[in-house]
Design an enzyme around this catalytic site. Structure first.
Site, mmCIF file in Angstrom:
data_model
loop_
_atom_site.group_PDB
_atom_site.id
_atom_site.type_symbol
_atom_site.label_atom_id
_atom_site.label_comp_id
_atom_site.label_asym_id
_atom_site.label_seq_id
_atom_site.Cartn_x
_atom_site.Cartn_y
_atom_site.Cartn_z
ATOM 1 N N ARG A 162 0.832 -1.222 0.000
ATOM 2 C CA ARG A 162 0.000 0.000 0.000
ATOM 3 C C ARG A 162 0.866 1.272 0.000
ATOM 4 O O ARG A 162 0.510 2.263 0.622
ATOM 5 C CB ARG A 162 -0.949 0.028 1.202
ATOM 6 C CG ARG A 162 -1.926 -1.137 1.254
ATOM 7 C CD ARG A 162 -2.895 -1.089 0.087
ATOM 8 N NE ARG A 162 -4.086 -1.870 0.344
ATOM 9 C CZ ARG A 162 -4.233 -3.177 0.060
ATOM 10 N NH1 ARG A 162 -3.248 -3.857 -0.486
ATOM 11 N NH2 ARG A 162 -5.389 -3.775 0.315
ATOM 12 N N SER A 237 -10.823 -1.246 3.024
ATOM 13 C CA SER A 237 -10.078 -1.357 4.290
ATOM 14 C C SER A 237 -9.829 0.038 4.834
ATOM 15 O O SER A 237 -9.211 0.854 4.162
ATOM 16 C CB SER A 237 -8.716 -2.007 4.059
ATOM 17 O OG SER A 237 -8.856 -3.247 3.444
ATOM 18 N N GLU A 332 -5.586 3.426 6.401
ATOM 19 C CA GLU A 332 -5.154 3.244 5.013
ATOM 20 C C GLU A 332 -5.725 4.380 4.159
ATOM 21 O O GLU A 332 -5.136 4.789 3.178
ATOM 22 C CB GLU A 332 -5.655 1.889 4.498
ATOM 23 C CG GLU A 332 -5.050 1.510 3.174
ATOM 24 C CD GLU A 332 -5.834 0.435 2.463
ATOM 25 O OE1 GLU A 332 -6.935 0.740 1.947
ATOM 26 O OE2 GLU A 332 -5.363 -0.696 2.421
HETATM 27 N N1 EPU Z 1 -10.712 -11.553 9.925
HETATM 28 C C1 EPU Z 1 -11.484 -11.708 11.064
HETATM 29 N N2 EPU Z 1 -12.535 -10.843 11.242
HETATM 30 C C2 EPU Z 1 -12.829 -9.851 10.385
HETATM 31 C C3 EPU Z 1 -12.023 -9.692 9.225
HETATM 32 C C4 EPU Z 1 -10.966 -10.561 9.024
HETATM 33 O O1 EPU Z 1 -11.245 -12.576 11.880
HETATM 34 O O2 EPU Z 1 -13.795 -9.118 10.616
HETATM 35 C C5 EPU Z 1 -9.624 -12.518 9.687
HETATM 36 C C6 EPU Z 1 -9.988 -13.464 8.554
HETATM 37 O O3 EPU Z 1 -10.679 -14.571 9.002
HETATM 38 C C7 EPU Z 1 -8.637 -13.835 7.998
HETATM 39 C C8 EPU Z 1 -7.789 -12.605 8.246
HETATM 40 O O4 EPU Z 1 -8.470 -11.831 9.236
HETATM 41 O O5 EPU Z 1 -8.076 -14.897 8.727
HETATM 42 C C9 EPU Z 1 -7.568 -11.786 6.977
HETATM 43 O O6 EPU Z 1 -8.819 -11.376 6.414
HETATM 44 P P1 EPU Z 1 -9.012 -11.216 4.827
HETATM 45 O O7 EPU Z 1 -8.499 -12.409 4.117
HETATM 46 O O8 EPU Z 1 -10.395 -10.788 4.597
HETATM 47 O O9 EPU Z 1 -8.008 -10.074 4.404
HETATM 48 P P2 EPU Z 1 -7.582 -8.723 5.109
HETATM 49 O O10 EPU Z 1 -6.178 -8.865 5.588
HETATM 50 O O11 EPU Z 1 -8.614 -8.370 6.103
HETATM 51 C C10 EPU Z 1 -6.574 -7.657 2.940
HETATM 52 C C11 EPU Z 1 -6.678 -6.344 2.231
HETATM 53 C C12 EPU Z 1 -7.991 -6.247 1.442
HETATM 54 C C13 EPU Z 1 -8.013 -7.397 0.430
HETATM 55 C C14 EPU Z 1 -7.870 -8.724 1.200
HETATM 56 C C15 EPU Z 1 -7.754 -9.890 0.268
HETATM 57 C C16 EPU Z 1 -5.437 -4.770 3.615
HETATM 58 C C17 EPU Z 1 -5.503 -3.615 4.566
HETATM 59 N N3 EPU Z 1 -6.604 -5.260 3.203
HETATM 60 O O12 EPU Z 1 -7.640 -7.692 3.882
HETATM 61 O O13 EPU Z 1 -7.986 -5.016 0.731
HETATM 62 O O14 EPU Z 1 -9.203 -7.391 -0.329
HETATM 63 O O15 EPU Z 1 -6.662 -8.713 2.014
HETATM 64 O O16 EPU Z 1 -6.498 -9.916 -0.326
HETATM 65 O O17 EPU Z 1 -4.346 -5.193 3.263
HETATM 66 C C18 EPU Z 1 -8.805 -2.792 0.572
HETATM 67 O O18 EPU Z 1 -7.623 -2.427 0.577
HETATM 68 O O19 EPU Z 1 -9.753 -1.960 0.507
HETATM 69 C C19 EPU Z 1 -9.095 -4.201 0.718
HETATM 70 C C20 EPU Z 1 -10.340 -4.633 0.833
#
Ligand code: EPU
Length: 336
Positions: A162, A237, A332
């Site tokens: 990012r 995010s 972010e």
């Molecule tokens: N999780 C929870 N509770 C929640 C959300 C997430 O327990 O409410 C846990 C999930 O179960 C999982 C982990 O956290 O084990 C990661 O969650 P997820 O795979 O949804 O990805 P993220 O790290 O929350 C990042 C990006 C997203 C992108 C996804 C998929 C960032 C800040 N965000 O989210 O980007 O779509 O990975 O690659 O890096 C965006 O930037 O707007 C965005 C949506």
């Protein structure tokens, strides 16, 4: 030049915050953009792209320039690859769909990300194991002081998680006018590593997915967890996933069943959504500002939240996470 006064930006930011621009101009031609830069000092301008990564907390007392340059052009083609030069105002997801329809591979994991092509390099958008930088060839940007156009190679952009030079060293100094992508015409380099993609492909019994299958799966996953800004204002995010030291990680692991991504540096990236969820804030709501019910990383506007309402909620979330984990969450989104 059509300059509008006291113009509402509600439909031009995905959070749907109703603030006004003192003056507003939408530019569809590069010559028009240059004319504006000749007429105004850069400090008098506020550059607006897709409005998908910002939280507006006050009226903008500047001239808002909506970069609305359109067009997709093939600049080079070989047996295996195609290079597309895309103007900044093209909607990101529409561009991804254009690639899928034409069987140009590389961007399918980045389906349904809100925003425009011109702002995609600023934070090196990423999802499901792919980042913009993986298919980026170069971009061109106007220097707001000299009005010269500079070409930025991938190395020049210094992309990170990012991150890019446009967010750091050159913040506010350039307006990106077009981005060139190098895409595959066949033998696509599919990225299926992300757990959720594999699971959905298996559920659908798709063994040899094509880029359309992957795009469809990503759209399904995103739609199931991430709110559609047309229905519920949000900026994706709201926080970055924080990175903590190995020592801090070990301490926390004694107390919590952590979710984490180990990094080559020995540090650990912790999903901010998980941290917020652990603080029992998923679905938490104050007035029209809320933490999304399906993905705690996303803050939402249920209708008439002001930018300050969202900001107060964000600060509450940051405090709770800090008190529980001793981790500082960094937004972010850009806050104005
Ligand atoms: N999780 C929870 N509770 C929640 C959300 C997430 O327990 O409410 C846990 C999930 O179960 C999982 C982990 O956290 O084990 C990661 O969650 P997820 O795979 O949804 O990805 P993220 O790290 O929350 C990042 C990006 C997203 C992108 C996804 C998929 C960032 C800040 N965000 O989210 O980007 O779509 O990975 O690659 O890096 C965006 O930037 O707007 C965005 C949506």
């Amino acid at each position: 030049m059509n300059i509008k006064k006291d113009y509402s930006l509600k439909t031009l930011n995905t959070f749907g915050i109703d603030v006004k621009a003192k003056q507003f101009i939408s530019v569809t031609k590069q010559a028009e953009l240059l004319e504006i830069l000749r007429r105004f000092y850069a400090s008098e301008l506020f550059i607006l792209g897709g409005g998908s990564n910002m939280l507006l907390t006050q009226d903008i007392e500047k001239t808002v320039v909506h970069v609305n340059l359109k067009g997709i052009e093939v600049v080079q083609e070989t047996k295996d690859h195609i290079w597309l030069n895309v103007r900044a105002g093209e909607n990101w997801h529409k561009f991804v769909l254009h690639c899928i329809e034409n069987n140009y591979g590389g961007l399918e994991n980045l389906s349904l990300i809100p925003g425009n092509v011109g702002t995609s390099p600023i934070q090196n958008i990423g999802a499901y194991g792919v980042e913009l930088k993986d298919n980026f060839e170069f971009c061109e940007a106007i220097n707001v002081q000299t009005l010269n156009t500079t070409k930025f190679s991938k190395a020049d952009c210094k992309f990170g998680y990012r991150q890019s030079v446009f967010k750091n060293k050159y913040k506010g100094q350039f307006i990106i006018t077009n981005v060139c992508f190098k895409l595959t015409k066949h033998k696509h380099n599919l990225n299926l590593d992300y757990g959720a993609i594999k699971t959905v492909l298996e559920q659908k019994s798709i063994q040899n997915p094509n880029i359309k299958d992957i795009s469809d799966v990503v759209i399904a996953i995103r739609s199931s967890k991430l709110p559609d800004p047309k229905e519920l204002g949000n900026s994706g995010s709201f926080f970055k996933n924080p990175i903590i030291s190995g020592d801090h990680f070990k301490q926390l692991q004694q107390k919590f069943d952590l979710k984490y991504y180990p990094l080559a540096s020995g540090d650990y990236k912790i999903p901010a959504g998980w941290l917020i969820d652990q603080c029992r804030l998923k679905g938490y709501r104050v007035g029209d500002a809320g933490v999304h019910k399906q993905q705690a990383l996303v803050l939402v506007n249920y209708g008439n939240a002001s930018g300050h309402d969202i900001l107060n909620l964000a600060e509450h979330v940051q405090k709770q996470v800090f008190n529980t984990f001793n981790i500082e969450l960094e937004p972010e989104v850009n806050i104005y």
